[in-house]
Design an enzyme around this catalytic site. Structure first.
Site, PDB file in Angstrom:
ATOM      1  N   GLU A 329      57.111  33.074  88.960  1.00  0.00           N
ATOM      2  CA  GLU A 329      57.385  33.375  87.554  1.00  0.00           C
ATOM      3  C   GLU A 329      58.872  33.186  87.279  1.00  0.00           C
ATOM      4  O   GLU A 329      59.711  33.788  87.953  1.00  0.00           O
ATOM      5  CB  GLU A 329      56.996  34.815  87.210  1.00  0.00           C
ATOM      6  N   CYS A 330      59.197  32.362  86.299  1.00  0.00           N
ATOM      7  CA  CYS A 330      60.563  32.154  85.830  1.00  0.00           C
ATOM      8  C   CYS A 330      61.483  31.768  86.991  1.00  0.00           C
ATOM      9  O   CYS A 330      61.449  30.640  87.457  1.00  0.00           O
ATOM     10  CB  CYS A 330      61.065  33.397  85.087  1.00  0.00           C
ATOM     11  N   GLY A 331      62.302  32.684  87.483  1.00  0.00           N
ATOM     12  CA  GLY A 331      63.181  32.350  88.599  1.00  0.00           C
ATOM     13  C   GLY A 331      62.417  31.853  89.805  1.00  0.00           C
ATOM     14  O   GLY A 331      62.876  30.954  90.525  1.00  0.00           O
ATOM     15  N   SER A 432      55.541  28.943  86.331  1.00  0.00           N
ATOM     16  CA  SER A 432      56.039  28.625  85.005  1.00  0.00           C
ATOM     17  C   SER A 432      57.113  29.636  84.650  1.00  0.00           C
ATOM     18  O   SER A 432      57.360  30.595  85.390  1.00  0.00           O
ATOM     19  CB  SER A 432      54.914  28.670  83.963  1.00  0.00           C
TER      20      SER A 432
END
Length: 440
Positions: A329-331, A432
């Site tokens: 997720e993200c990072g 994502s």
């Protein structure tokens, strides 16, 4: 089961001093021997860590846009044992949210109304006096669902200033429960996504003690406790945002990977999963006895060089992904990609498991709720599952494979506007920039 009383600390706008007052109040009441439980309205994983440090108990997020009433009620019910008082902190301004159904806009007022918690307004009175009461009166009358039980003044310049502000509040009949003098040293350090994380804040205990001393001296704590009201019970006990991605979940957790919602982890544990933390920054690979790996968000852009040099972590992650699911997720998504450019323009090689390249040197704010529909089945969600969450980062995508067959999800914003595809899913690896909060 008896549900504890609660109250919500809010403000007409961001930057009024909500966090200062909330943390000081939580610690001051905990020092009195009260079992205080922190709550953060909205999608904020940094503030809840500070609440936990201030109270000594895990804090929860309540989000009226992303969560159903039943989910929020279930989280409060699960947190009620061993709790005397919920002290919630609002986000942005009290009524700030998205356009949505009544009670489900993401505004802090929605949480106060659902839970029956009175609102304590923190008002930054710098630059005005009696007019502060007009602001408070507007907040008190704007939404008939909520009760403004009192105000705490912040940035008071002098005793004369305090008296002039008080004249206005005598006129409207809203009690002043405390007044904090101007003191820039009370602020906590910040970085690009908000406060510097609790675990990275120097002398955090000393800072919390000073906040508690200040609030205890400036605020009528007895009146605050008396203003709290019983938490309103709501039917439903739904707590799990998404199914566990495995039975033993290898969870990256250190200064690079720390943005994970506690209610997600609690839901996985409730479903029987075991969380096994490991540290990429310490060059640790995902434990081999786990059956899936989760890389949450965080600040990999601040540690890109160290992560690129973590050969055991990167090679272990690649080997793990050959037979077991991995999600970022993200990072975490950025680290699963090919490269990550840091703020100095240095490009670092990452895991190269997903076809994306990102840059923190080319900063651009991405912020808002997202509704994602999963394109391909993952270990934690079947295809076509709709998840509600948010995106909050400054990284730019510099290279990206747009093939829809490789997409992780299709995404809309809070108002239903089509934002196209998001992220990637290749074999067992997915990721994502989307942070999941709850299923819809």
């Amino acid at each position: 089961m008896t549900v504890p009383n609660g109250l919500l600390i809010a403000a007409p706008r961001s930057g009024s001093g909500k966090s200062t007052v909330t943390l000081g109040l939580q610690r001051a009441l905990a020092r009195r021997g009260m079992k205080v439980r922190g709550v953060k309205s909205g999608p904020d994983y940094i503030d809840t860590a500070f609440h936990a440090a201030a109270t000594g108990r895990p804090a929860i997020n309540l989000d009226s846009f992303a969560m159903s009433d039943a989910t929020m009620a279930g989280l409060v019910a699960a947190s009620s044992p061993d709790t005397d008082l919920f002290v919630a902190e609002g986000s942005m301004g009290l009524f700030d949210g998205v356009r949505g159904a009544s009670g489900h806009t993401g505004a802090s007022a929605d949480v106060a109304a659902l839970m029956g918690w009175p609102v304590i307004l923190v008002l930054d009175v710098a630059g005005h006096a009696q007019s502060a009461a007009a602001t408070a009166l507007g907040c008190a009358r704007f939404d008939p669902r909520i009760e403004v039980a009192g105000v705490i003044l912040n940035n008071v310049a002098s005793e004369r200033h305090r008296r002039l502000v008080g004249v206005g509040f005598e006129q409207i009949g809203v009690p002043i429960l405390g007044a904090l003098d101007r003191d820039k040293t009370l602020t906590l350090p910040e970085r690009h996504l908000g406060l510097v994380q609790a675990g990275e804040t120097d002398d955090l205990e000393a800072r919390l003690e000073r906040l508690a001393d200040t609030v205890a001296a400036a605020v009528d704590l007895d009146a605050m406790v008396a203003a709290a009201q019983p938490t309103r019970t709501v039917a439903g006990t739904d707590q799990t945002a998404l199914r566990p991605p495995g039975q033993r979940i290898a969870l990256a957790r250190d200064r690079s990977f720390s943005f994970v919602y506690e209610h997600i982890l609690a839901g996985w544990r409730q479903a029987g999963a075991e969380i096994v933390p490991f540290s990429p920054l310490a060059d640790e690979a995902p434990p081999s006895d786990c059956d899936c790996c989760w890389l949450p968000g965080g600040y990999p852009e601040l540690h890109a060089g160290a992560l690129a040099a973590a050969d055991v972590f990167l090679s272990g992650l690649r080997a793990f992904a050959e037979s077991r699911p991995v999600h970022g997720e993200c990072g975490g998504y950025m680290v699963l990609g090919r490269t990550l450019e840091d703020a100095d323009g240095i490009i670092h090689a990452m895991a190269d498991l997903l076809p994306v390249e990102t840059s923190y040197a080319k900063r651009k704010l991405h912020l808002g709720y997202r509704i994602a529909e999963i394109v391909q089945e993952t270990s934690f969600a079947p295809a076509s599952t709709r998840l509600v969450g948010h995106e909050f980062h400054y990284a730019a995508i510099t290279a990206f494979d747009p093939d829809p067959a490789l997409a992780f999800a299709t995404v809309t914003d809070a108002e239903g506007r089509d934002l196209g595809t998001a992220g990637h899913r290749i074999d067992r690896v997915s990721g994502s920039f989307f942070h999941a909060i709850a299923a819809r």
